[in-house]
Design an enzyme around this catalytic site. Structure first.
Site, short mmCIF file in Angstrom:
data_model
loop_
_atom_site.label_atom_id
_atom_site.label_comp_id
_atom_site.label_asym_id
_atom_site.label_seq_id
_atom_site.Cartn_x
_atom_site.Cartn_y
_atom_site.Cartn_z
N SER A 154 1.21 10.75 5.35
CA SER A 154 0.95 10.79 3.92
C SER A 154 -0.12 11.79 3.51
O SER A 154 -1.02 12.11 4.28
CB SER A 154 0.45 9.41 3.46
N VAL B 239 -1.92 8.44 -5.94
CA VAL B 239 -0.53 8.74 -5.65
C VAL B 239 -0.45 9.21 -4.19
O VAL B 239 -1.14 10.14 -3.80
CB VAL B 239 0.01 9.85 -6.59
N GLU B 240 0.37 8.53 -3.43
CA GLU B 240 0.59 8.86 -2.03
C GLU B 240 2.00 9.42 -1.91
O GLU B 240 2.95 8.85 -2.43
CB GLU B 240 0.46 7.58 -1.19
N ILE B 241 2.12 10.58 -1.27
CA ILE B 241 3.42 11.17 -0.98
C ILE B 241 3.58 11.15 0.52
O ILE B 241 2.70 11.63 1.26
CB ILE B 241 3.51 12.61 -1.53
#
Length: 131
Positions: free
Chosen positions: A114, A125-127
């Site tokens: 992440s 916000v984690e991608i």
């Protein structure tokens, strides 16, 4: 025993819906739509995959709502099929700072990698990529 099977939508309480739409559409590739709620209120949604984010304006939240609905109080993880390196390059073009990552984490179905950033309201916000 009954059980749930997936997430349909999540509600974000936001200070500025237009800034939120710009971030989630331009930066994360979501699609904006507007709809009329069952109560007759005009609402905004941000769609991606089979899910969506419904937006509530802080101080004017639709009912029912979270007990302590506050802009900037969400921590959400989105999965991507793109490399995190491509995401970092993409975010750089928008002047968005990666707060942390890439880092190994544990997702709903196993290992993920992440990066973390903030949206206009300060939500985390984690991608992430699987594997």
């Amino acid at each position: 025993m009954p059980s749930v099977s997936s997430i349909d939508h999540v509600v974000l309480t936001v200070a500025d819906p237009e800034a939120t739409c710009q971030f989630y559409c331009d930066v994360l590739g979501m699609e904006r739509s507007e709809f009329t709620s069952a109560d007759g209120d005009q609402r905004i949604a941000l769609s991606f995959g089979l899910q969506k984010l419904n937006l509530h304006v802080a101080g004017k939240e639709a009912k029912p709502r979270a007990k302590a609905a506050t802009a900037g109080s969400t921590d959400i993880c989105f999965l991507t099929a793109n490399s995190l390196l491509s995401w970092q390059d993409h975010l750089d073009r928008f002047g968005i700072k990666v707060l942390k990552g890439p880092v190994a984490r544990t997702g709903a179905t196993g290992p993920i990698t992440s990066i973390y950033l903030r949206d206009p309201d300060g939500n985390l916000v984690e991608i992430a990529t699987r594997g």
